[in-house]
Design an enzyme around this catalytic site. Sequence first.
Site, PDB file in Angstrom:
ATOM      1  N   GLU A  73     115.860  44.960  59.261  1.00  0.00           N
ATOM      2  CA  GLU A  73     115.194  45.177  60.532  1.00  0.00           C
ATOM      3  C   GLU A  73     115.588  46.510  61.159  1.00  0.00           C
ATOM      4  O   GLU A  73     114.763  47.170  61.799  1.00  0.00           O
ATOM      5  CB  GLU A  73     115.506  44.011  61.486  1.00  0.00           C
ATOM      6  CG  GLU A  73     114.897  42.681  61.084  1.00  0.00           C
ATOM      7  CD  GLU A  73     115.676  41.971  59.971  1.00  0.00           C
ATOM      8  OE1 GLU A  73     115.176  40.957  59.463  1.00  0.00           O
ATOM      9  OE2 GLU A  73     116.786  42.440  59.599  1.00  0.00           O
ATOM     10  N   PRO A 281     124.271  45.236  45.239  1.00  0.00           N
ATOM     11  CA  PRO A 281     124.167  43.906  45.843  1.00  0.00           C
ATOM     12  C   PRO A 281     123.750  43.990  47.307  1.00  0.00           C
ATOM     13  O   PRO A 281     123.998  44.987  47.995  1.00  0.00           O
ATOM     14  CB  PRO A 281     125.592  43.338  45.706  1.00  0.00           C
ATOM     15  CG  PRO A 281     126.226  44.145  44.620  1.00  0.00           C
ATOM     16  CD  PRO A 281     125.615  45.512  44.732  1.00  0.00           C
ATOM     17  N   ARG A 282     123.139  42.919  47.792  1.00  0.00           N
ATOM     18  CA  ARG A 282     122.661  42.893  49.174  1.00  0.00           C
ATOM     19  C   ARG A 282     123.815  42.925  50.166  1.00  0.00           C
ATOM     20  O   ARG A 282     123.715  43.571  51.212  1.00  0.00           O
ATOM     21  CB  ARG A 282     121.816  41.627  49.402  1.00  0.00           C
ATOM     22  CG  ARG A 282     121.245  41.492  50.816  1.00  0.00           C
ATOM     23  CD  ARG A 282     120.214  42.552  51.088  1.00  0.00           C
ATOM     24  NE  ARG A 282     119.583  42.395  52.389  1.00  0.00           N
ATOM     25  CZ  ARG A 282     118.660  43.215  52.859  1.00  0.00           C
ATOM     26  NH1 ARG A 282     118.267  44.240  52.134  1.00  0.00           N
ATOM     27  NH2 ARG A 282     118.131  43.035  54.047  1.00  0.00           N
ATOM     28  N   GLY A 323     123.413  52.578  52.961  1.00  0.00           N
ATOM     29  CA  GLY A 323     122.542  53.656  53.393  1.00  0.00           C
ATOM     30  C   GLY A 323     122.065  54.594  52.298  1.00  0.00           C
ATOM     31  O   GLY A 323     121.369  55.571  52.594  1.00  0.00           O
ATOM     32  N   ASN A 348     112.735  44.531  50.819  1.00  0.00           N
ATOM     33  CA  ASN A 348     111.754  45.594  51.018  1.00  0.00           C
ATOM     34  C   ASN A 348     111.285  46.192  49.690  1.00  0.00           C
ATOM     35  O   ASN A 348     112.035  46.893  49.006  1.00  0.00           O
ATOM     36  CB  ASN A 348     112.353  46.689  51.897  1.00  0.00           C
ATOM     37  CG  ASN A 348     111.309  47.657  52.418  1.00  0.00           C
ATOM     38  OD1 ASN A 348     110.231  47.790  51.850  1.00  0.00           O
ATOM     39  ND2 ASN A 348     111.627  48.332  53.496  1.00  0.00           N
ATOM     40  N   GLU A 351     110.405  50.486  49.702  1.00  0.00           N
ATOM     41  CA  GLU A 351     111.377  51.571  49.549  1.00  0.00           C
ATOM     42  C   GLU A 351     111.324  52.194  48.158  1.00  0.00           C
ATOM     43  O   GLU A 351     111.237  53.416  48.039  1.00  0.00           O
ATOM     44  CB  GLU A 351     112.781  51.071  49.890  1.00  0.00           C
ATOM     45  CG  GLU A 351     112.974  50.819  51.373  1.00  0.00           C
ATOM     46  CD  GLU A 351     114.407  50.408  51.700  1.00  0.00           C
ATOM     47  OE1 GLU A 351     115.143  50.003  50.779  1.00  0.00           O
ATOM     48  OE2 GLU A 351     114.785  50.497  52.876  1.00  0.00           O
TER      49      GLU A 351
END
Length: 441
Positions: A73, A281-282, A323, A348, A351
């Site tokens: 978000e 990894p997330r 990032g 997403n 991207e």
Amino acid sequence: MHDGRTRKDLGESVLRGLYSLALYLLSPITLYHLVSRGFRVREYFLRWGERYAAYRANPGRPCVWLHAVSVGEVNAAAPVVNALLAQRPDIRWVVTTITPTGSARVRALWGERVEHVYLPYDLPGSVARFLEHFRPHLALIMETELWPNMLFGCRDQGIPVYILNARLSPRSLRGYRLLKPLIGRALRTVACVAAQSAGDGQRYQELGVRADQVRVLGNLKYDIAAPEGLEAFVERFRAALGAPRPVWIAASTHEGEEQAVLDIHRRLRARRPELLLLWAPRHPERFERVREAAAAQGWKVGTRSADTWPDGSHDVFVVDTLGELMAFYGCADVAFVGGSLQPVGGHNLLEPAAVGTPVVTGPHLHNFEEVSRRMDQAGALRIGADADAVGAALEALLGDADARQAMARAGCALVADGRGALRRTLELIGPDLPAPVAHVP
């Protein structure tokens, strides 16, 4: 008329009272949650005061407040915040998140140009202290963060609320079923629901929003920009590798998908022993776990934090920084986007498409239903029914440069065609921005 208004107010008061009572009774669970998460992510042990709106600093001047629950978000909000930071440097920004990774992303994107605190729990006292301390002139809430006491609190203090890039999957709609009488009343207080798609707008109406409150503006994620210096980043990556090597990336993976990533890499390397896996990894607490899991396979594993770049000897390279995911997407021949082999709902997909990398995903895409449908129809996405099918799609693309190029062109074109939500969003919220000031102390 008076009796009808009285009944409506009484109904709202009863629902709010029951909801708030339940939250107060469940408060010990919030402490347990912070402690249990803290053992995995130490940042959860910090800044507890913000979770209950206890602040040491004195209140500043009124602000524009934006809430973005976590990394995804925050990234979606970035085009809006960046545009307004450039156009209106006089605005004081307060950005809230819920997760430490969201907090880190806010700092990475904007540093000290915005203030950041965690969003307090939706307790009446915490909400009142938060709004009194920051005194928002305008509230911008990203996507699907629907906290009734906060919405009612903004209404009671005359703060216009916009839900931007609003999405609501059929699954999320069902999840709100028990709270629908309260959520519906709360949503009818907002200035506008800026929906990603007509389907999202319709589901918000089913939850209680009036039709005249909904505007379909498109998805802000299409307004994403490629990272600055991407070409130079990719050149440094390739120079570090030495000889050309095929590269795939497994991005935003969750714990339950990690074994599948290991199995797919082993299968792909049986055909291409020189193949490199970039693995992002997330959640940061999984960085070391996936490094250990890959090393246990007998592979040489490097990390971004320790080695900076992969070299010709690495079999797996863990992107253990925040990032930089889009830049590493640009280094890969093909990308797998996780959160999709489990019922997480996907992450997403735009991207990798925006930097020209073909995309493969699993079947669980309810958080990106419209995006995945459009990408699939455009030929910019391959969806595997399970881990084996994902592996087969990756193998096919690694062996077919023409197919990769066609998917890359389709993805870039789709992202370019989808842009425009940013302009429409800025036009929507413009009238409620604070009046310009000549000097910012």
